[in-house]
Write a protein that holds these residues in place. Structure first.
Motif, mmCIF file in Angstrom:
data_model
loop_
_atom_site.group_PDB
_atom_site.id
_atom_site.type_symbol
_atom_site.label_atom_id
_atom_site.label_comp_id
_atom_site.label_asym_id
_atom_site.label_seq_id
_atom_site.Cartn_x
_atom_site.Cartn_y
_atom_site.Cartn_z
ATOM 1 N N GLU A 185 0.824 -1.216 0.000
ATOM 2 C CA GLU A 185 0.000 0.000 0.000
ATOM 3 C C GLU A 185 0.859 1.268 0.000
ATOM 4 O O GLU A 185 2.042 1.231 0.338
ATOM 5 C CB GLU A 185 -0.887 0.022 1.250
ATOM 6 N N VAL A 186 0.210 2.379 -0.374
ATOM 7 C CA VAL A 186 0.859 3.683 -0.242
ATOM 8 C C VAL A 186 -0.012 4.586 0.623
ATOM 9 O O VAL A 186 -1.228 4.388 0.730
ATOM 10 C CB VAL A 186 1.099 4.377 -1.609
ATOM 11 N N LEU A 187 0.641 5.562 1.231
ATOM 12 C CA LEU A 187 -0.077 6.608 1.972
ATOM 13 C C LEU A 187 -0.030 7.862 1.106
ATOM 14 O O LEU A 187 1.049 8.289 0.673
ATOM 15 C CB LEU A 187 0.594 6.862 3.324
ATOM 16 N N ILE A 202 -5.076 5.745 2.493
ATOM 17 C CA ILE A 202 -4.303 4.578 2.052
ATOM 18 C C ILE A 202 -4.981 3.915 0.855
ATOM 19 O O ILE A 202 -6.210 3.847 0.791
ATOM 20 C CB ILE A 202 -4.175 3.590 3.235
ATOM 21 N N ALA A 203 -4.164 3.434 -0.079
ATOM 22 C CA ALA A 203 -4.705 2.630 -1.191
ATOM 23 C C ALA A 203 -3.676 1.579 -1.576
ATOM 24 O O ALA A 203 -2.469 1.729 -1.328
ATOM 25 C CB ALA A 203 -5.017 3.511 -2.392
ATOM 26 N N LYS A 204 -4.182 0.501 -2.186
ATOM 27 C CA LYS A 204 -3.286 -0.537 -2.725
ATOM 28 C C LYS A 204 -2.519 0.080 -3.895
ATOM 29 O O LYS A 204 -3.131 0.644 -4.816
ATOM 30 C CB LYS A 204 -4.100 -1.737 -3.220
ATOM 31 N N ALA A 205 -1.205 -0.068 -3.877
ATOM 32 C CA ALA A 205 -0.370 0.594 -4.897
ATOM 33 C C ALA A 205 -0.770 0.191 -6.313
ATOM 34 O O ALA A 205 -0.746 1.015 -7.231
ATOM 35 C CB ALA A 205 1.097 0.264 -4.650
ATOM 36 N N ALA A 206 -1.177 -1.078 -6.492
ATOM 37 C CA ALA A 206 -1.513 -1.552 -7.847
ATOM 38 C C ALA A 206 -2.676 -0.767 -8.442
ATOM 39 O O ALA A 206 -2.811 -0.697 -9.657
ATOM 40 C CB ALA A 206 -1.854 -3.036 -7.805
ATOM 41 N N HIS A 207 -3.532 -0.213 -7.591
ATOM 42 C CA HIS A 207 -4.737 0.455 -8.091
ATOM 43 C C HIS A 207 -4.680 1.977 -8.031
ATOM 44 O O HIS A 207 -5.613 2.648 -8.483
ATOM 45 C CB HIS A 207 -5.967 -0.052 -7.328
ATOM 46 N N VAL A 208 -3.622 2.518 -7.485
ATOM 47 C CA VAL A 208 -3.538 3.982 -7.409
ATOM 48 C C VAL A 208 -3.404 4.552 -8.825
ATOM 49 O O VAL A 208 -2.671 4.012 -9.656
ATOM 50 C CB VAL A 208 -2.328 4.380 -6.529
ATOM 51 N N ALA A 209 -4.158 5.627 -9.085
ATOM 52 C CA ALA A 209 -4.076 6.263 -10.407
ATOM 53 C C ALA A 209 -2.819 7.124 -10.480
ATOM 54 O O ALA A 209 -2.501 7.842 -9.524
ATOM 55 C CB ALA A 209 -5.313 7.125 -10.641
ATOM 56 N N HIS A 210 -2.133 7.039 -11.616
ATOM 57 C CA HIS A 210 -0.926 7.855 -11.818
ATOM 58 C C HIS A 210 -1.362 9.153 -12.480
ATOM 59 O O HIS A 210 -1.737 9.158 -13.652
ATOM 60 C CB HIS A 210 0.087 7.098 -12.677
ATOM 61 N N ILE A 211 -1.314 10.247 -11.728
ATOM 62 C CA ILE A 211 -1.753 11.538 -12.264
ATOM 63 C C ILE A 211 -0.549 12.234 -12.896
ATOM 64 O O ILE A 211 0.465 12.426 -12.238
ATOM 65 C CB ILE A 211 -2.356 12.418 -11.143
ATOM 66 N N PRO A 212 -0.678 12.588 -14.196
ATOM 67 C CA PRO A 212 0.452 13.269 -14.845
ATOM 68 C C PRO A 212 0.829 14.557 -14.104
ATOM 69 O O PRO A 212 -0.019 15.238 -13.543
ATOM 70 C CB PRO A 212 -0.074 13.570 -16.250
#
Ligand code: 8ID
Ligand code: ZN
Length: 353
Positions: free
Chosen positions: A36-38, A134-144
């Motif tokens: 996960e990431v914070l 917190i979210a699972k890193a695999a599902h976090v959206a990458h915002i440009p």
């Protein structure tokens, strides 16, 4: 952000009882698990789903107490030991699908919203109406990096969902799509994605202010359901050949338009259900559905590719979400307006206020 700079307490809006109101208070900041990431959430859009969650509208239990919110845009401040697709300082989006198992037949086929182990931000796990989520890193959206974190926030649910819905509709460039609830949060995104995808838009909603917005952001036609005496005829007569739109996106939070859409959609057209009014049922005549070959289907958020594509439309300047800013402390005021259908576009909360 170094670990010792991450506070131990933060401001949040907490649903303590079904029906609300939300309670603005300090709660502990959680630590991310290995996968996960914070995220330091700077801004979060307010989706009608957040109100449904607080009101207990749906046949699916929420976490309690609950921090709602699932359109969170911010900056990664801590990564679990297994995370290798994000780093501290990256722009990140927390969306409805907070995590999924990644191993089931649905996840394997990129249908991760259908995963039975899905974690839902602001519903089954705490969401983005807090300063650190917190979210699972695999599902976090990458915002440009070129995106404004406030303006991009609504893309994380509204944008992804309507983009996916338009793809599911099968409508092709040059065809007509009716967007029902076009002046709301999802609707105002849908009008713009549809236009960017080469579709002509018949916007349907209530009131002059929503009509003006729909026209300004690219709708060819606006039909006011509050004024129309015969909505089905008005929608059909606004298509050049009078046969009705090729697709309908249902985003309203009322049952009635879900019953009407199959009457005005063109033969062989598709009706895509996205809005989730409490206790509502679909009803369509079997005879017409068969002999006019109408498809009626549901569409539910989007997968990780839909997310990246929806963000890319935004980053290329094709989508400008009409939003109003307000402090997180005022979230209950947004819900009050939302219940009265008085919101034109989206509200975005600033978690620092
Ligand atoms: O993945 C999904 N399927 C998904 C994702 C995100 C949101 C579904 N949703 C659901 C929400 O839970 C909610 O039920 O989509 C619905 C719309 O969310 P929203 O856009 O955030 O709600 P809003 O901003 O309040 O907009 C709703 C609009 O519908 C109009 C209202 O005037 C408002 O502008 N509307 C209504 I209520 N009745 C209407 C009618 N009969 C109507 N517009 C046209 N005709
Ligand atoms: Zn949403």
């Amino acid at each position: 952000m170094a670990d010792d700079k991450i506070p131990t307490e933060q401001w949040a809006q907490v649903v303590e009882e079904t029906g609300g109101p939300v309670v603005y208070k300090k709660i502990p900041v959680q630590k991310p698990g290995p996968d996960e990431v914070l995220v330091n959430v700077k801004y979060s859009g307010v989706c009608h789903t957040d109100l449904h969650a607080m009101m207990g509208d749906w046949p699916l239990a929420t976490k309690k107490p609950l921090v709602g919110g699932h359109e969170g845009a911010g900056v990664v401040v801590a990564c679990g030991s297994m995370v290798n697709n994000l780093k501290v300082g990256d722009y990140a989006g927390i969306k409805w699908l907070n995590g999924s198992c990644l191993n089931c037949p649905y996840c394997e086929n990129a249908d991760e919203p259908l995963c039975q182990g899905a974690l839902l931000s602001g519903y089954t796990v705490d969401g983005t109406f807090q300063q650190y989520a917190i979210a699972k890193a695999a599902h976090v959206a990458h915002i440009p990096r070129n995106c404004d974190l406030e303006a991009v926030a609504p893309i994380l649910c509204a944008g992804i969902t309507v983009y996916k819905g338009l793809k599911e509709s099968g409508a092709r460039p040059g065809q007509m799509v009716a967007i029902v609830g076009a002046g709301g949060g999802l609707g105002s995104c849908a009008v713009q994605y549809a236009k960017a995808m080469g579709l002509h838009v018949i916007a349907i909603d209530g009131g002059d202010e929503k009509g003006e917005l729909c026209k300004r952001i690219g709708a060819a036609v606006y039909v006011d359901f509050l004024k129309s005496k015969d909505l089905v005829a008005d929608v059909k007569s606004n298509t050049p050949d009078g046969l009705g739109p090729h697709a309908v996106l249902l985003l309203a939070v009322q049952e009635k338009p879900f019953q009407q859409a199959s009457e005005y959609v063109r033969s062989r057209g598709s009706v895509v259900c996205i809005g989730l009014p409490a206790g509502a049922y679909l009803r369509a005549p079997v005879f017409d559905t068969v002999v006019r070959m109408i498809s009626i289907k549901g569409s539910y958020v989007g997968n990780r590719v839909d997310t990246a594509e929806a963000l890319d439309f935004y980053a290329r300047g094709l989508i400008k979400v009409p939003y109003k800013s307000i402090g997180l402390s005022k979230l209950q005021d947004v819900y009050t307006l939302m219940r009265e259908n008085k919101i034109v576009g989206r509200y975005v909360v600033d978690t620092s206020k």
